[in-house]
Design a protein around this motif. Structure first.
Motif, short mmCIF file in Angstrom:
data_model
loop_
_atom_site.label_atom_id
_atom_site.label_comp_id
_atom_site.label_asym_id
_atom_site.label_seq_id
_atom_site.Cartn_x
_atom_site.Cartn_y
_atom_site.Cartn_z
N ARG A 17 12.69 -18.83 -4.89
CA ARG A 17 13.54 -18.98 -3.53
C ARG A 17 12.66 -20.14 -2.95
O ARG A 17 13.16 -21.12 -2.60
CB ARG A 17 13.59 -17.98 -2.59
N ASN A 18 11.03 -19.84 -3.01
CA ASN A 18 10.21 -20.91 -2.55
C ASN A 18 10.33 -22.26 -3.42
O ASN A 18 10.41 -23.33 -2.55
CB ASN A 18 8.84 -20.27 -2.53
N ARG A 19 10.39 -22.26 -4.36
CA ARG A 19 10.40 -23.50 -5.27
C ARG A 19 11.67 -24.35 -5.12
O ARG A 19 11.71 -25.39 -4.69
CB ARG A 19 10.40 -23.18 -6.92
N GLU A 20 12.99 -23.54 -4.85
CA GLU A 20 14.14 -24.17 -4.59
C GLU A 20 14.03 -24.71 -3.18
O GLU A 20 14.56 -25.72 -2.91
CB GLU A 20 15.40 -23.12 -4.72
N ARG A 21 13.52 -23.91 -2.01
CA ARG A 21 13.51 -24.54 -0.86
C ARG A 21 12.55 -25.74 -0.76
O ARG A 21 12.93 -26.79 0.04
CB ARG A 21 12.73 -23.40 -0.08
N VAL A 22 11.35 -25.81 -1.45
CA VAL A 22 10.41 -27.04 -1.51
C VAL A 22 11.52 -28.10 -2.04
O VAL A 22 11.31 -29.12 -1.62
CB VAL A 22 9.41 -26.73 -2.36
N LEU A 23 11.99 -27.81 -3.25
CA LEU A 23 13.19 -28.97 -3.80
C LEU A 23 13.98 -29.55 -2.66
O LEU A 23 14.27 -30.68 -2.83
CB LEU A 23 13.54 -28.37 -5.16
N ALA A 46 9.38 -27.38 5.18
CA ALA A 46 10.03 -26.07 4.55
C ALA A 46 9.49 -24.70 5.11
O ALA A 46 9.98 -23.68 4.79
CB ALA A 46 9.28 -26.18 2.87
N GLY A 47 8.14 -24.90 6.00
CA GLY A 47 7.92 -23.60 6.50
C GLY A 47 6.84 -23.08 5.76
O GLY A 47 6.67 -21.75 6.03
N PHE A 48 6.05 -23.65 4.89
CA PHE A 48 5.11 -23.18 3.77
C PHE A 48 3.94 -23.84 4.23
O PHE A 48 3.75 -25.11 4.76
CB PHE A 48 5.51 -23.29 2.40
N GLY A 49 2.87 -23.22 3.68
CA GLY A 49 1.59 -23.85 3.33
C GLY A 49 1.41 -24.85 2.39
O GLY A 49 2.32 -24.57 1.21
N VAL A 50 0.74 -25.60 2.25
CA VAL A 50 0.70 -26.81 1.20
C VAL A 50 0.35 -26.29 -0.01
O VAL A 50 0.84 -26.92 -0.97
CB VAL A 50 -0.18 -28.07 1.68
N GLY A 51 -0.29 -25.18 0.06
CA GLY A 51 -0.53 -24.47 -1.36
C GLY A 51 0.52 -24.10 -2.20
O GLY A 51 0.50 -24.25 -3.39
#
Length: 189
Positions: A17-23, A46-51
């Motif tokens: 899900r995180n990968r799809e959100r980043v894409l 995306a609401g994530f840290g850059v890591g």
């Protein structure tokens, strides 16, 4: 194409899900901001840290490849599929208009098609050959001007993308692809 950066193990559901959100966010950001968008900005949107972004895409180029190159590969595949169309002129002009319509709304895709930056030479060559084949068939059918070469069509495509983006920005309803296609057609007496 280049969007498979996973290891042998399948991704956990949350990682997928995180990968799809980043894409998704990268596609939106590239469309609006172009190739200058940073990993930090994509992560923030995306609401994530850059890591998290780096975990899925080790380089900015890998992320751009995952988002953009697949689109260009589809343009090539569409051109190849149309190379045997019953009406070569219609196929050629429809392909040109479709690429302009789909690409002009995406600044990064326009940038990549214009500069070739981030595009493998083999993909550039594939695009050139596919366009040339469509053009030659349209010329033989008497639909496209005989004094055009495949590279001319690619240059016209790049220029049309710029013109279409500018027209959209000012709210114009003129379809630049129609204007360019009219200029590439054989003039009937």
């Amino acid at each position: 194409m280049g969007d498979d950066h996973s290891s042998a193990r399948p991704l956990r559901a949350d990682a997928r899900r995180n990968r799809e959100r980043v894409l998704q966010i990268a596609q939106e950001a590239l469309a609006s901001d172009g190739l200058t968008i940073s990993f930090d900005e994509i992560a923030q949107r995306a609401g994530f840290g850059v890591g998290t972004v780096y975990r899925h895409f080790p380089t900015k180029e890998a992320l751009f490849e995952a988002v953009l190159l697949g689109r260009i590969e589809r343009f090539v595949a569409d051109a190849r599929a149309l190379a045997t169309a019953e009406d070569p002129g219609k196929a050629f002009f429809a392909w040109f208009a479709k690429v302009v319509e789909q690409a002009s709304g995406n600044q990064a895709l326009c940038d990549m098609l214009d500069s070739g930056a981030g595009m493998k030479v083999s993909l550039q060559d594939d695009l050139g050959r596919a366009v040339a084949r469509l053009l030659v068939r349209a010329q033989r059918a008497g639909a496209a001007r005989g004094d055009l070469a495949g590279e001319d069509v690619l240059d016209l495509l790049r220029g049309c993308l710029v013109a279409e983006r500018r027209a959209r920005a000012r709210g114009a309803s003129v379809r630049m692809a129609d204007v360019i296609c009219d200029g590439m057609r054989v003039k009937r007496a």
